[in-house]
Scaffold this active site. Structure first.
Site, PDB file in Angstrom:
ATOM      1  N   CYS A 191       0.844  -1.201   0.000  1.00  9.04           N
ATOM      2  CA  CYS A 191       0.000   0.000   0.000  1.00  9.04           C
ATOM      3  C   CYS A 191       0.882   1.256   0.000  1.00  9.04           C
ATOM      4  CB  CYS A 191      -0.909   0.010   1.234  1.00  9.04           C
ATOM      5  SG  CYS A 191      -1.853   1.535   1.381  1.00  9.04           S
ATOM      6  N   HIS A 203      -8.603   7.465   2.317  1.00  6.16           N
ATOM      7  CA  HIS A 203      -7.994   8.706   1.815  1.00  6.16           C
ATOM      8  C   HIS A 203      -8.989   9.482   0.973  1.00  6.16           C
ATOM      9  CE1 HIS A 203      -7.637   6.253  -1.827  1.00  6.16           C
ATOM     10  NE2 HIS A 203      -7.394   7.351  -2.503  1.00  6.16           N
ATOM     11  N   HIS A 262      -4.638   1.309   7.873  1.00  2.34           N
ATOM     12  CA  HIS A 262      -5.077   0.842   6.554  1.00  2.34           C
ATOM     13  C   HIS A 262      -6.503   0.312   6.570  1.00  2.34           C
ATOM     14  CE1 HIS A 262      -4.206  -0.829   2.504  1.00  2.34           C
ATOM     15  NE2 HIS A 262      -5.035  -1.804   2.877  1.00  2.34           N
ATOM     16  N   CYS A 306       0.225   3.628   3.327  1.00  2.00           N
ATOM     17  CA  CYS A 306       0.638   3.246   4.677  1.00  2.00           C
ATOM     18  C   CYS A 306       1.993   3.891   4.972  1.00  2.00           C
ATOM     19  CB  CYS A 306       0.756   1.722   4.796  1.00  2.00           C
ATOM     20  SG  CYS A 306      -0.813   0.879   5.096  1.00  2.00           S
TER      21      CYS A 306
END
Ligand SMILES: [Zn+2]
Length: 372
Positions: A77, A193, A140, A80
């Site tokens: 990711c 996000h 996450h 992260c």
């Protein structure tokens, strides 16, 4: 008395020169000093925007976005903090509260190289501006709706910070803060996000809303947004919830299967103009609204279905029409029921003629029932 809020702002650069800004709201959070050690090469330059002669809209052409990260495995990711996964991420530090950075695959960028001529009869321009990613949490597995009011208040401050700073750029005409959630909406990264787009022009829907607001103001001397809010509050049948400073309602002519507008009681053009009390109340009220939206649809097994949604902040453009514009948040979803999506098909996509099979008053009544 409310405790004084301290949000520490740390500005740094990524390996290719893009800006990253940490906003830390945890007291005594460690300094964010890690250096981005990746070999990223040159940052992506701005593409260009093409003028659609048929409609007057602009379209950004950003070919490099074809190569952007698409649903990477959990341990790769890019949002992260670095050290949590198997590869260095876009965030060099080992943790953060909220972080903002320039998108690696931008639709708009502050670096222009595309100087090709438009063919005869056509118009184009460099896609100057900025596209930013806003990570709401380093967790996450979390979602916006699971954030604490303290953290949401920080996110509100971040949106206001980005609106003020990006709107001051002479190349920027409009700042748009938004969140896409859920794969059904086209999300390519699961980490919680949102994004901020700073456009070099006023986008079509914003321009349309501004035109209506300008006409209304010329005719009545009043703000269209204020009159709509007053009408909804007086009628009440589409009101979902009211707090001290905010009211949420399903718009009279809602287009989407699930659509709610959240408007402040005071006339403000943008997020920057919200005071402390309005921002605190927004954090609590928005979380309450998102909680109800996530309980709206229920699976056959009786489980609530997390709602895929788009949350879009409508605010005054950076330099035009500020005196007639009024801030509101539009939250909308394509989910008509568990596993059933509304597609923008022939009428909507071809002619712009919207058809809906949900009555706004029924949606509002259900959202009122879902109060905790
Ligand atoms: Zn992540």
């Amino acid at each position: 008395m409310r405790a004084t809020r301290e949000v520490r702002r740390t500005v740094a650069r990524l390996a290719d020169g893009r800006q990253i800004i940490y906003f830390d709201d945890t007291p005594d959070a460690p300094a964010r000093t890690a250096v981005d050690t990746r070999d990223l090469g040159e940052r992506a330059a701005a593409g260009h925007i093409r003028h659609d002669a048929l409609t007057g809209d602009w379209v950004a052409v950003a070919g490099h976005r074809m190569h952007r990260t698409f649903l990477p495995p959990r341990d790769e990711c890019p949002l992260c903090p670095t050290g949590r996964g198997s590869v260095p991420s876009e965030v060099p530090d080992a943790d953060y509260d909220v972080v903002v950075f320039e998108n690696r695959f931008p639709s708009y960028a502050p670096v222009a190289v595309d100087n090709v001529e438009a063919p005869p009869g056509y118009l184009h321009a460099p896609a100057l501006g900025r596209t930013e990613v806003v990570c709401f949490t380093s967790d996450h597995e979390s979602t916006f709706a699971a954030l604490t009011p303290h953290r949401v208040r920080t996110v509100v401050d971040v949106w206001a910070d980005r609106t003020a700073e990006l709107g001051a750029d002479p190349d920027v005409a409009h700042v748009f803060c938004f969140e896409n959630r859920g794969q059904e909406i086209g999300v390519t990264l699961h980490h919680p996000h949102g994004q901020v787009y700073a456009y070099p022009y006023v986008p079509a829907r914003t321009a349309e809303i501004l035109t209506r607001a300008t006409e209304h103001h010329a005719r009545t001397g009043r703000l269209l947004g204020a009159d709509l809010l007053a009408a909804e509050r007086a009628d009440g049948s589409r009101v979902v919830l009211t707090s001290e400073h905010w009211t949420a309602y399903v718009p009279y002519a809602a287009r989407w299967p699930l659509e709610v507008h959240l408007a402040p009681h005071r006339d403000v053009p943008d997020l920057v103009a919200l005071d402390d009390a309005e921002r605190d109340d927004l954090a609590a009220t928005y979380l309450e609204l998102l909680g109800r939206l996530d309980r709206f649809h229920v699976s056959d097994g009786g489980e609530p279905v997390a709602l895929p949604y788009i949350a879009a902040w409508h605010q005054a453009p950076a330099r035009t029409g500020r005196e007639v514009s009024r801030l509101f948040l539009q939250v909308m979803s394509v989910l008509r029921g568990p596993g059933r999506l509304k597609y923008l098909a022939g009428s909507e996509s071809g002619a712009g003629g919207w058809v809906t099979d949900t009555r706004p008053e029924a949606v509002a009544a259900r959202l009122r029932e879902l109060a905790p």
